[in-house]
Scaffold this active site. Structure first.
Site, PDB file in Angstrom:
ATOM      1  N   GLU A  67       0.773  -1.127   0.134  1.00  0.00           N
ATOM      2  CA  GLU A  67       0.039   0.135   0.127  1.00  0.00           C
ATOM      3  C   GLU A  67       0.964   1.262   0.018  1.00  0.00           C
ATOM      4  O   GLU A  67       0.453   2.183  -0.639  1.00  0.00           O
ATOM      5  CB  GLU A  67      -1.098  -0.249   1.052  1.00  0.00           C
ATOM      6  N   HIS A 136     -10.407  -5.979   9.734  1.00  0.00           N
ATOM      7  CA  HIS A 136     -10.839  -5.906   8.470  1.00  0.00           C
ATOM      8  C   HIS A 136     -12.337  -5.357   8.717  1.00  0.00           C
ATOM      9  O   HIS A 136     -13.144  -5.558   7.728  1.00  0.00           O
ATOM     10  CB  HIS A 136     -11.004  -7.116   7.886  1.00  0.00           C
TER      11      HIS A 136
END
Length: 339
Positions: A67, A136
């Site tokens: 990322e 998550h």
């Protein structure tokens, strides 16, 4: 304001987002999409389904699992004149690349004295409700809204998702576009009633900073966003049978924030319930209450906040359901402020 949408074809939120992205890519060759599993797979929440077939790997790009690298690359591409859309698969992963988001994407226009713009969209999936535990399942709305330099968009239905996506891609500033997994309309994660809406075929934009009154009422104001718009609507409709008339406001964007619509509603009802899937402390619920207190304290008779308690999102389904405000919790909060 309360929108009127002409009846026509219905789309899921994911299809509405993809339609807006495809239109902007056809109109502007500088628009491209990059992220993990966004090309061949079509996004794990269908956020890019079908785009690869039309635009190819040069403009719908799968990236390595870094990322830091690809969001940094998107910032550079935006500063060079392109309009990238970079997908952070889960908002929880912001910790890996926060320097690129906050110290680069959000600040580079300011740090350069306006010499560069960063016209990019950071899309990211938010929210729980499907037992994926503490890394998550967060929304983190308040985290991004707290940090200056980024516009923050949170659609709750397909019509808004398309209009806000068009606006985000065309904006000359960085926009964080946060879509709730449970609203996307994917088969393995059933959505509540409401996010699938009529959506015009033509392109249109919705202005940032313009909240929507989803249900008008006179007894209490419910301010919320994302998934909890639908839970608030369910609660308000249930309470109507008992003679309690709740107004439901969908914020749609956090930055800019439509204070005026919230204040106008509270001045009418005198009672406020703020519902958020983010953490309670130092978050959206406190911000909304503070704005109302600053501008309409004399009109405010009662207030309730509903949010995730300050604990990681549990994996076990009963525990996750216990910490995430549900329809019954919202109904009880409305009853409390109207007693």
């Amino acid at each position: 304001m309360t929108q009127q949408v002409a009846k026509g074809r219905e789309l899921t939120m994911s299809r509405a987002m993809v339609e807006a992205i495809a239109h902007e890519m056809r109109e502007n060759e500088e628009v491209f999409y990059m992220g993990e599993d966004v090309a061949d797979y079509g996004g794990i929440f269908d956020s890019t389904q079908g785009l690869l077939d039309e635009f190819g790997h040069d403009r719908i790009m799968d990236v390595p699992i870094s990322e830091t690298a690809y969001i940094g690359a998107a910032v550079g591409a935006a500063q060079a004149g392109m309009r990238p859309i970079a997908e952070l698969m889960f908002v929880d992963f912001f910790g890996v690349c926060m320097d690129q988001i906050y110290n680069q994407m959000a600040k580079n226009t300011y740090m350069s004295g306006g010499a560069v713009n960063v016209p990019m969209v950071l899309t990211t999936a938010v929210g729980g409700g499907y037992n994926d535990a503490g890394q998550h399942s967060q929304t983190l709305y308040g985290t991004f809204a707290h940090l200056p330099g980024m516009k923050v968009v949170v659609p709750s239905n397909a019509y808004d998702a398309k209009g806000l996506m068009h606006a985000a891609i065309r904006d000359d500033d960085p926009v964080v576009y946060m879509f709730h997994k449970r609203l996307m309309g994917i088969g393995w994660m059933p959505a509540p009633e409401g996010p699938k809406t009529d959506v015009p075929e033509e392109a249109y934009t919705l202005p940032f900073g313009d909240a929507e009154v989803r249900r008008e009422g006179s007894d209490a104001t419910v301010v919320t966003l994302g998934l909890h718009v639908h839970r608030a609507m369910e609660a308000a409709n249930e309470l109507a049978d008992d003679g309690i008339d709740a107004e439901v406001i969908d914020l749609r964007t956090l930055v800019p924030f439509d204070t005026e619509t919230v204040i106008e509603s509270v001045r009418k009802t005198g009672r406020l319930v703020v519902v958020d899937e983010d953490y309670r402390s130092f978050g959206l619920t406190g911000e909304v209450v503070a704005r109302v207190a600053e501008e309409a304290l004399d009109d405010l008779e009662s207030v309730q906040r509903l949010a995730i308690p300050d604990v990681p999102i549990p994996y076990a389904r009963p525990l996750e359901e216990a910490v995430n405000p549900g329809t019954a919790d919202i109904a009880e909060a409305i009853r409390t402020v109207t007693e």
